[in-house]
Structures are given as structure tokens and as C-alpha cells.
Design a protein around this motif. Structure first.
Motif, PDB file in Angstrom:
ATOM      1  N   ALA A 102      41.126  39.044  42.844  1.00  0.00           N
ATOM      2  CA  ALA A 102      41.502  40.247  42.107  1.00  0.00           C
ATOM      3  C   ALA A 102      41.394  40.019  40.604  1.00  0.00           C
ATOM      4  N   GLY A 103      41.813  38.840  40.144  1.00  0.00           N
ATOM      5  CA  GLY A 103      41.711  38.530  38.727  1.00  0.00           C
ATOM      6  C   GLY A 103      40.274  38.451  38.250  1.00  0.00           C
ATOM      7  N   VAL A 104      39.409  37.820  39.042  1.00  0.00           N
ATOM      8  CA  VAL A 104      37.996  37.697  38.669  1.00  0.00           C
ATOM      9  C   VAL A 104      37.328  39.066  38.623  1.00  0.00           C
ATOM     10  N   ILE A 105      37.601  39.897  39.615  1.00  0.00           N
ATOM     11  CA  ILE A 105      36.992  41.236  39.663  1.00  0.00           C
ATOM     12  C   ILE A 105      37.397  42.056  38.445  1.00  0.00           C
ATOM     13  N   MET A 106      38.687  42.032  38.104  1.00  0.00           N
ATOM     14  CA  MET A 106      39.145  42.802  36.953  1.00  0.00           C
ATOM     15  C   MET A 106      38.590  42.239  35.650  1.00  0.00           C
ATOM     16  N   ALA A 107      38.485  40.910  35.533  1.00  0.00           N
ATOM     17  CA  ALA A 107      37.934  40.299  34.326  1.00  0.00           C
ATOM     18  C   ALA A 107      36.458  40.652  34.150  1.00  0.00           C
ATOM     19  N   CYS A 108      35.762  40.867  35.262  1.00  0.00           N
ATOM     20  CA  CYS A 108      34.337  41.195  35.203  1.00  0.00           C
ATOM     21  C   CYS A 108      34.089  42.676  34.965  1.00  0.00           C
ATOM     22  N   PHE A 109      34.881  43.544  35.602  1.00  0.00           N
ATOM     23  CA  PHE A 109      34.555  44.970  35.610  1.00  0.00           C
ATOM     24  C   PHE A 109      35.566  45.853  34.874  1.00  0.00           C
ATOM     25  N   TYR A 110      36.789  45.390  34.673  1.00  0.00           N
ATOM     26  CA  TYR A 110      37.781  46.202  33.961  1.00  0.00           C
ATOM     27  C   TYR A 110      38.686  45.283  33.147  1.00  0.00           C
ATOM     28  N   PRO A 111      38.136  44.648  32.106  1.00  0.00           N
ATOM     29  CA  PRO A 111      38.929  43.679  31.333  1.00  0.00           C
ATOM     30  C   PRO A 111      39.790  44.336  30.259  1.00  0.00           C
ATOM     31  N   ASN A 112      40.360  45.484  30.577  1.00  0.00           N
ATOM     32  CA  ASN A 112      41.189  46.215  29.615  1.00  0.00           C
ATOM     33  C   ASN A 112      42.656  45.914  29.893  1.00  0.00           C
ATOM     34  N   ILE A 113      43.212  44.952  29.166  1.00  0.00           N
ATOM     35  CA  ILE A 113      44.569  44.509  29.486  1.00  0.00           C
ATOM     36  C   ILE A 113      45.590  45.606  29.236  1.00  0.00           C
ATOM     37  N   GLY A 114      45.324  46.470  28.258  1.00  0.00           N
ATOM     38  CA  GLY A 114      46.249  47.567  28.013  1.00  0.00           C
ATOM     39  C   GLY A 114      46.366  48.479  29.212  1.00  0.00           C
ATOM     40  N   GLY A 115      45.222  48.789  29.838  1.00  0.00           N
ATOM     41  CA  GLY A 115      45.235  49.630  31.024  1.00  0.00           C
ATOM     42  C   GLY A 115      45.910  48.957  32.200  1.00  0.00           C
ATOM     43  N   ILE A 116      45.608  47.685  32.427  1.00  0.00           N
ATOM     44  CA  ILE A 116      46.217  46.954  33.545  1.00  0.00           C
ATOM     45  C   ILE A 116      47.727  46.861  33.367  1.00  0.00           C
ATOM     46  N   ILE A 117      48.170  46.553  32.138  1.00  0.00           N
ATOM     47  CA  ILE A 117      49.600  46.406  31.878  1.00  0.00           C
ATOM     48  C   ILE A 117      50.325  47.720  32.087  1.00  0.00           C
ATOM     49  N   ARG A 118      49.762  48.806  31.580  1.00  0.00           N
ATOM     50  CA  ARG A 118      50.502  50.070  31.679  1.00  0.00           C
ATOM     51  C   ARG A 118      50.542  50.606  33.099  1.00  0.00           C
ATOM     52  N   TYR A 119      49.488  50.400  33.880  1.00  0.00           N
ATOM     53  CA  TYR A 119      49.501  50.855  35.277  1.00  0.00           C
ATOM     54  C   TYR A 119      50.489  50.032  36.112  1.00  0.00           C
ATOM     55  N   SER A 120      50.383  48.709  36.019  1.00  0.00           N
ATOM     56  CA  SER A 120      51.279  47.861  36.812  1.00  0.00           C
ATOM     57  C   SER A 120      52.707  47.969  36.318  1.00  0.00           C
ATOM     58  N   GLY A 121      52.891  48.101  35.000  1.00  0.00           N
ATOM     59  CA  GLY A 121      54.229  48.243  34.450  1.00  0.00           C
ATOM     60  C   GLY A 121      54.906  49.519  34.900  1.00  0.00           C
ATOM     61  N   ALA A 122      54.171  50.630  34.855  1.00  0.00           N
ATOM     62  CA  ALA A 122      54.743  51.904  35.286  1.00  0.00           C
ATOM     63  C   ALA A 122      55.034  51.905  36.781  1.00  0.00           C
ATOM     64  N   ALA A 123      54.197  51.208  37.572  1.00  0.00           N
ATOM     65  CA  ALA A 123      54.389  51.180  39.029  1.00  0.00           C
ATOM     66  C   ALA A 123      55.614  50.356  39.413  1.00  0.00           C
ATOM     67  N   CYS A 124      55.698  49.123  38.927  1.00  0.00           N
ATOM     68  CA  CYS A 124      56.842  48.286  39.293  1.00  0.00           C
ATOM     69  C   CYS A 124      58.110  48.766  38.606  1.00  0.00           C
ATOM     70  N   GLY A 125      57.958  49.318  37.400  1.00  0.00           N
ATOM     71  CA  GLY A 125      59.124  49.830  36.697  1.00  0.00           C
ATOM     72  C   GLY A 125      59.730  51.044  37.365  1.00  0.00           C
ATOM     73  N   LEU A 126      58.905  51.820  38.070  1.00  0.00           N
ATOM     74  CA  LEU A 126      59.423  52.992  38.770  1.00  0.00           C
ATOM     75  C   LEU A 126      60.552  52.606  39.708  1.00  0.00           C
ATOM     76  N   ALA A 127      60.383  51.502  40.419  1.00  0.00           N
ATOM     77  CA  ALA A 127      61.408  51.074  41.381  1.00  0.00           C
ATOM     78  C   ALA A 127      62.510  50.281  40.710  1.00  0.00           C
ATOM     79  N   PHE A 128      62.153  49.176  40.033  1.00  0.00           N
ATOM     80  CA  PHE A 128      63.154  48.229  39.549  1.00  0.00           C
ATOM     81  C   PHE A 128      63.866  48.687  38.281  1.00  0.00           C
ATOM     82  N   VAL A 129      63.203  49.483  37.455  1.00  0.00           N
ATOM     83  CA  VAL A 129      63.810  49.891  36.191  1.00  0.00           C
ATOM     84  C   VAL A 129      64.509  51.243  36.312  1.00  0.00           C
ATOM     85  N   PHE A 130      63.866  52.192  36.980  1.00  0.00           N
ATOM     86  CA  PHE A 130      64.358  53.568  36.948  1.00  0.00           C
ATOM     87  C   PHE A 130      65.079  54.004  38.227  1.00  0.00           C
ATOM     88  N   ILE A 131      64.458  53.800  39.401  1.00  0.00           N
ATOM     89  CA  ILE A 131      65.003  54.399  40.618  1.00  0.00           C
ATOM     90  C   ILE A 131      66.155  53.587  41.199  1.00  0.00           C
TER      91      ILE A 131
END
Length: 437
Positions: free
Chosen positions: A367-396
Motif C-alpha cells: 500500500a505504501g509503495v502504490i501510494m508513493a508511486c501514484f498518489y504521493p500527496n501527503i496532505g491528501g493522505i493525512i486528511r482522508y485518514s485523519g478524518a476517517a479515524c477521527g470520526l470514531a475516536f475523536v468525535f463519535i
């Protein structure tokens, strides 16, 4: 300890997030998200004390979720915890590929006396700042070096040392064997590198700001040639990044349970969040304010602000070296945590066999290699994963558990109900809006 644990790769994307939100809006969002995530983390810390019927002294937060929501709470908390861990490991792989690529390029350029600032839009002075994406901070340059000479050696280097085509694969041979270790105790000894890296980044942005000076011009709603408006509708991108940047909710109970004076937990947590918020504000504001516009534009600020410094910059080279070694020691620790949580829950054994562990690690590394090759946008990865995990552990989960415990004690009032429902709605909106920005 909490400050050191919470500070992670998100710090590199904070200036980009401020650019997306607007300078004033960005500072306000950082402070508001710091307060909101602190309150939700406080609710996590207090969640065990709300249960009086059983002994919760050895419980972790997934145990609390299981108590209130049954097996659904246990497995859903596991899922979102894995999302945060694997998301962080993907970001690490992208960044390690970036740092390794720029390190190799620095060495090659130094040996062959190549000035790589000639190939991109830059300030062309003694302390250059570059715009790799030529004005588009959302699409960083993922290619390799740009050469003007037809030298065979340069062409071969460009072919075999490419940021998105070759370097991500080179890391496999180094990191995949480390993921298969049964114990991560060796790598835990290098935790001090995280503190050193953050302190060096603070020094770096301070030094650069002194030399570059401040370049600010306030336009509240209108985009100009060199400056972004103070209020931009892309500010939810920053909230997504900050959800992960302030995320420590799934392990805060573990970090605080060894405190000698448990009555100081809330105080220590508040101080840690204040320090983290100030660190994000300091680095984000200095990088944004000192970015030279003109001649460049604020939209040139990259998702990893170190990409705005050429690979020939010595101070940035040292920062990349620090961060590369730090991430190479933290990455196996994250892999170990993912293994413990997934294999421990599924098989009841954190190391059922080398084949189970290797299969899991191959999936994570792939998964890391694929993202580094085709979607190396750390801002996008951080905000998607952050919003997803934060939905449960931070907010709900913190809000729901608090409301349920109050309801069981007949202490739930309408203001508290409305306030915590509002927090849950904010978490849902934070996740949904990421897909429309």
C-alpha cells in the motif's frame, strides 16, 4: 511524552493547510481544532472513571468501547485504529521515498557541481526557495531531476533514481525485513530522534524566516497574483489534516496510566495540547508568512514544506536526514502495533507464524509503495485518514460514551445532549467534506 508522541508527519503539511484555509482562517482553525480535540481526549481519559460496576484499572479504550457497544464497539474501534496506523505508515513511506530521493540527489549534485534550482521556478538568490509545481501546491512534482545536458551519467542517474518509479521500491529491501522482528524494543530506543527532528524543524523555519523576512498582504476575500485570500472555502482540508495532527485518543490512556500522580492527568494533557498547538502555529505561520511572494506565489507552498527548498540546500538536507532516520525507526514500531492489534484480535497471538506476519507486512508495504508511486500527496493522505479515524475516536465514541453514562445516572441534560450531538455532526461533516474539496 505526550507532546513527543503527538508530533508526527502532519507538521510538514501544516503550512500547506494554512495556505488552503487562508492565513487568518488557518490560525483560527488550528486553535479551535486544538481545543475541540483536547476536550474529546479529556472525555477519553475520563471514560474509565464513568464505569463504577467493574474494575477498569487495566482497561484500554477499546475495552471501554466494548463495554458500551459490545463486539461492534470492539471491532469498529479496531478498524479505525488500524486506519490511523496504516494511514500513518503510508504517509511515512511517501515521505521516506521523498527524503531518500532528495538525499541521493543532494549527493549527486554536490559531486557533479549541479545547481538544481535552475530547473524549477525559484527566487534565484543566496537563500533560494523553489516552486517545484510551478504555482500549483496541490500537485507536487513527482518526477525526477530535470537535466539540460545529454550526459550519459546524468541520464542513467535520472533513470535509476526516480522519486515515483524507483526509490519507493528501494525501501522495500531495507524496511520489510525490519517489520518481521518479533519485538520492537530495539527501535523504541531511538524515540529521542523524534524530539530532535521537531526541534531542528523549529530551528530551520526560524532561520529561514529571519533570512527571508515576512511577505504578507491581507486580502480577505479576493485572490491576488501573489497572495491568497484570508478566508478560503478549502479550510476543511486543514481540519482533516489537524484531526490526525492532534490524534492521540487511541493511546492516551496507555500514556497516562503510568503517571505517578494520576490527579495531574488532566493538567498534563492540557499542557501537552497547548504545546502542540503552539508548535503547529509557530511552524505554520513562519513558513507561510516568510514564503517569498513575490517573486513566487503563496500557492507554491507544497504539501511537504521541505519540498520548497532545493535539494542542494544544506539545512534542508540535514532536516531530511534527521527525518529519514527517525521514520525508519518509527515505521517498524507502527507495523508492530498494527500486527498486535489485528493478528492479536483475529488469532489470539501477535505472532502466529512468519507467514501470517509476512503476508500482513507485504500488504502494508504494498500500500505504501502504490501510494508513493501514484498518489504521493501527503496532505491528501493525512486528511482522508485523519478524518476517517477521527470520526470514531475523536468525535463519535467519546461523545456517545459520555452521553450514555450520563443517561444511566440520570444526569443527562439538554445542553449537554445538544453540545455532544453537535460534536458528532462536526465529525461527520469533517469526513464527508474531504471528498468534495
Amino acid at each position: 511524552m505526550i507532546w513527543n508522541t503527538m508530533m508526527g508527519t502532519s507538521i510538514l503539511s501544516i503550512p500547506w493547510g494554512i495556505k488552503q484555509a487562508g492565513f487568518t482562517t488557518g490560525m483560527c482553525v488550528i486553535m479551535l481544532m486544538g481545543i475541540l480535540t483536547l476536550y474529546c481526549c479529556y472525555r477519553v481519559v475520563k471514560s474509565r472513571s464513568m464505569i463504577s460496576s467493574v474494575d477498569t484499572s487495566t482497561w484500554e479504550y477499546p475495552d471501554v468501547c466494548r463495554y458500551y457497544f459490545g463486539s461492534f464497539g470492539q471491532w469498529s474501534s479496531l478498524l479505525f485504529s488500524l486506519v490511523s496506523l496504516i494511514g500513518a505508515m503510508i504517509v511515512y513511506w511517501v515521505l521516506m521515498s521523498n527524503f531518500l530521493f532528495n538525499t541521493g540527489r543532494f549527493i549527486f549534485n554536490f559531486i557533479h557541481h549541479i545547481n538544481d534550482t535552475d530547473a524549477v521556478l525559484s527566487t534565484n538568490d543566496s537563500n533560494p526557495v523553489i516552486c517545484p509545481s510551478a504555482g500549483s501546491g496541490d500537485h507536487p512534482n513527482n518526477g525526477s531531476m530535470i537535466f539540460y545536458a545529454n550526459d550519459t551519467g546524468l541520464e542513467q542517474f535520472e533513470k535509476w533514481w526516480n522519486k515515483s518509479k524507483t526509490v519507493p521500491f528501494y525501501l522495500i529491501g531495507l524496511l520489510l525485513p525490519l517489520l518481521n522482528f518479533k519485538s520492537p524494543s530495539f527501535f523504541s530506543k531511538f524515540n529521542i530522534l523524534g524530539t530532535v527532528s521537531v526541534l531542528y524543524l523549529i530551528f530551520l523555519v526560524t532561520f529561514k524566516a529571519i533570512h527571508l523576512g515576512f511577505h504578507l498582504e491581507f486580502h480577505w476575500f479576493m485572490q491576488t497574483e501573489y497572495f491568497v485570500p484570508e478566508i478560503r472555502f478549502q479550510f476543511p482540508q486543514l481540519t482533516g489534516v489537524l484531526t490526525l495532527a492532534f490524534f492521540i485518543h487511541n493511546c492516551i490512556i496507555t500514556l497516562l496510566k503510568n503517571n505517578k500522580n494520576q490527579e495531574n492527568n488532566v493538567r498534563d494533557l492540557s499542557i501537552a495540547y497547548m504545546l502542540v498547538t503552539l508548535t503547529y502555529l509557530y511552524i505554520g505561520v513562519l513558513v507561510f508568512a516568510s514564503f517569498p511572494s513575490p517573486p513566487l506565489t503563496k500557492d507554491c507552498i507544497e504539501q511537504n514544506f521541505l519540498d520548497n527548498f532545493p535539494s542542494s540546500d544544506i539545512l534542508s538536507f540535514i532536516a531530511r536526514i534527521f527525518l529519514l532516520f527517525q521514520m525508519m525507526t518509527v515505521y517498524p514500531l507502527l507495523g508492530y502495533l498494527a500486527r498486535v492489534q489485528l493478528l492479536g484480535h483475529v488469532f489470539g497471538d501477535v505472532y502466529p507464524s512468519i507467514f501470517h506476519v509476512l503476508a500482513l507486512n507485504l500488504i502494508i508495504v504494498g500500500a505504501g509503495v502504490i501510494m508513493a508511486c501514484f498518489y504521493p500527496n501527503i496532505g491528501g493522505i493525512i486528511r482522508y485518514s485523519g478524518a476517517a479515524c477521527g470520526l470514531a475516536f475523536v468525535f463519535i465514541y467519546p461523545s456517545l460514551i459520555y452521553m450514555i453514562s450520563l443517561r444511566q445516572e440520570d444526569r443527562l441534560t439538554w445542553p449537554k445532549l445538544i453540545f455532544h450531538i453537535f460534536i458528532i455532526i462536526l465529525g461527520l461533516a469533517n469526513l464527508i467534506v474531504q471528498f468534495f474539496m
